[in-house]
Design a protein around this motif. Structure first.
Motif, PDB file in Angstrom:
ATOM      1  N   THR A   1       4.680  12.820   0.119  1.00 38.94           N
ATOM      2  CA  THR A   1       4.655  11.665   1.013  1.00 38.94           C
ATOM      3  C   THR A   1       4.106  10.416   0.351  1.00 38.94           C
ATOM      4  OG1 THR A   1       2.423  12.123   1.857  1.00 38.94           O
ATOM      5  CG2 THR A   1       4.259  13.206   2.994  1.00 38.94           C
TER       6      THR A   1
ATOM      7  N   PRO B   1       5.676   7.990  10.535  1.00 38.61           N
ATOM      8  CA  PRO B   1       5.002   8.966   9.680  1.00 38.61           C
ATOM      9  C   PRO B   1       5.976  10.012   9.143  1.00 38.61           C
ATOM     10  CG  PRO B   1       4.561   9.455  11.982  1.00 38.61           C
ATOM     11  CD  PRO B   1       5.314   8.162  11.964  1.00 38.61           C
TER      12      PRO B   1
ATOM     13  N   HIS C   1      -2.164  16.888   2.963  1.00 40.80           N
ATOM     14  CA  HIS C   1      -2.132  16.569   4.391  1.00 40.80           C
ATOM     15  C   HIS C   1      -2.030  15.088   4.719  1.00 40.80           C
ATOM     16  CE1 HIS C   1      -3.014  20.640   5.912  1.00 40.80           C
ATOM     17  NE2 HIS C   1      -3.659  20.784   4.765  1.00 40.80           N
ATOM     18  N   ASN C   2      -2.860  14.274   4.149  1.00 34.94           N
ATOM     19  CA  ASN C   2      -3.022  12.920   4.673  1.00 34.94           C
ATOM     20  C   ASN C   2      -2.858  11.830   3.622  1.00 34.94           C
ATOM     21  OD1 ASN C   2      -5.394  13.778   3.382  1.00 34.94           O
ATOM     22  ND2 ASN C   2      -6.659  12.344   4.544  1.00 34.94           N
TER      23      ASN C   2
ATOM     24  N   SER D   1      -0.294  10.152   2.925  1.00 34.79           N
ATOM     25  CA  SER D   1       0.503   9.048   3.460  1.00 34.79           C
ATOM     26  C   SER D   1      -0.319   8.115   4.334  1.00 34.79           C
ATOM     27  CB  SER D   1       1.693   9.594   4.265  1.00 34.79           C
ATOM     28  OG  SER D   1       1.251  10.358   5.375  1.00 34.79           O
ATOM     29  N   ALA D   2      -1.413   8.629   4.924  1.00 31.74           N
ATOM     30  CA  ALA D   2      -2.283   7.777   5.737  1.00 31.74           C
ATOM     31  C   ALA D   2      -3.124   6.857   4.859  1.00 31.74           C
ATOM     32  CB  ALA D   2      -3.194   8.639   6.615  1.00 31.74           C
TER      33      ALA D   2
ATOM     34  N   TRP E   1       1.132   5.394   1.791  1.00 26.30           N
ATOM     35  CA  TRP E   1       2.445   6.001   2.031  1.00 26.30           C
ATOM     36  C   TRP E   1       3.441   5.501   0.989  1.00 26.30           C
ATOM     37  CZ3 TRP E   1       6.852   3.605   4.975  1.00 26.30           C
ATOM     38  CH2 TRP E   1       7.947   4.477   5.039  1.00 26.30           C
TER      39      TRP E   1
ATOM     40  N   ILE F   1      -8.332  12.511   0.385  1.00 30.21           N
ATOM     41  CA  ILE F   1      -7.073  13.228   0.573  1.00 30.21           C
ATOM     42  C   ILE F   1      -7.360  14.725   0.630  1.00 30.21           C
ATOM     43  CG2 ILE F   1      -4.849  13.799  -0.488  1.00 30.21           C
ATOM     44  CD1 ILE F   1      -4.806  10.978  -1.627  1.00 30.21           C
ATOM     45  N   LYS F   2      -6.891  15.357   1.697  1.00 25.48           N
ATOM     46  CA  LYS F   2      -7.153  16.774   1.912  1.00 25.48           C
ATOM     47  C   LYS F   2      -5.930  17.598   1.497  1.00 25.48           C
ATOM     48  CE  LYS F   2     -10.346  15.743   5.678  1.00 25.48           C
ATOM     49  NZ  LYS F   2     -10.653  15.904   7.127  1.00 25.48           N
TER      50      LYS F   2
ATOM     51  N   TRP G   1       1.008  22.256   7.695  1.00 21.08           N
ATOM     52  CA  TRP G   1       1.238  20.814   7.821  1.00 21.08           C
ATOM     53  C   TRP G   1       1.088  20.362   9.269  1.00 21.08           C
ATOM     54  CZ3 TRP G   1       2.004  16.300   5.349  1.00 21.08           C
ATOM     55  CH2 TRP G   1       2.710  15.278   5.992  1.00 21.08           C
TER      56      TRP G   1
ATOM     57  N   GLY H   1      -2.736  22.081  10.561  1.00 23.53           N
ATOM     58  CA  GLY H   1      -3.949  21.900   9.767  1.00 23.53           C
ATOM     59  C   GLY H   1      -4.905  23.073   9.962  1.00 23.53           C
TER      60      GLY H   1
END
Length: 247
Positions: free
Chosen positions: A82, A161, A188-189, A191-192, A195, A208-209, A241, A244
């Motif tokens: 992502t 998203p 997981h994140n 892109s938050a 992105w 980032i997880k 995904w 979580g």
């Protein structure tokens, strides 16, 4: 105002990467003259350029494991995709040297070019000849005991998203042909935080997880279709995904 700050953060991120790349370039240039001999050293520089570049702007990484990973083995690592930060996330989690298979356009990038000319594998997916050459080179690396990273979705989602899209079969066929276990990874994140390349929304500091799932063994002598493994990996990754559940 927030978007302006995120655009500034993105600029700082790229400048940070460029800074660490430039100061490393003289050594990288020397190592690139014999990439087979200096494979591990080039991988090491790629890792620390990307990590230092992201650390400098406040981006961190946290890895959760479904079970302990035997890093003495080589794997075909299959992560979702992502963000350009996925590359750094993977260099962070893997203590074992590996090569990326990525789009041929990365040869035009001033930073990634030297890596895709030496240790990584560029591929023009719409070209059967390019795909064959990439597959052949990837097989050679696996036989040498090296790991590979293949993004099974093939690209970053065009919409935000992002969701986990249907996997392409190449990674799973390669794993079966070479009796190499697949290591599913869910980022997981990313892109938050950034992105794609950050062009639309910029970027921000954050953690980032990453979840590393249990490796999936492959055996070419077992009559398991590539599509069955492909679906198994997709379902496991999509569950983590969506929910979580291992974080």
């Amino acid at each position: 105002m927030l978007l302006i700050l995120k655009k500034i953060h993105r600029l700082l991120y790229f400048l940070s990467i460029l800074f660490f790349f430039v100061i490393s370039f003289p050594i990288l240039y020397f190592l690139a003259k014999n990439p087979e001999k200096h494979y591990n050293s080039i991988v090491w520089f790629r890792k620390w350029i990307s990590l230092l570049g992201s650390y400098f702007v406040g981006i961190r990484y946290k890895v959760t494991y479904e079970e302990p990973i035997d890093w003495s083995k080589n794997y075909i690592i299959c992560p979702n995709h992502t963000s350009i930060l996925d590359i750094t996330a993977l260099t962070y989690l893997s203590p074992r040297p590996f090569s990326f298979i990525g789009k041929v356009e990365l040869l035009k990038n001033p930073v990634t070019r030297i890596f895709f000319k030496t240790i990584d594998i560029p591929v023009k997916r719409e070209s059967k000849i390019s795909s064959f050459k990439a597959f052949k080179r990837a097989t050679e690396l696996l036989k040498e005991g090296k790991s590979l990273v293949i993004f099974p979705e093939g690209k970053i989602d065009d919409h935000f998203p992002p969701t986990l899209h249907k996997f392409k079969p190449g990674a799973f066929r390669m794993a079966m042909d070479n009796n190499t276990p697949i290591l599913p990874v869910v980022i997981h994140n990313a892109s938050a935080i950034l992105w794609d390349d950050g062009g639309q929304f910029g970027s921000r500091p954050g953690c980032i997880k990453i979840t590393v799932l249990k490796p999936i063994e492959t055996d070419p002598n077992v009559s398991t279709a590539n599509s069955s493994i492909e679906q198994e990996v997709y379902e496991k990754m999509n569950k983590v995904w969506q929910e979580g559940s291992l974080l």
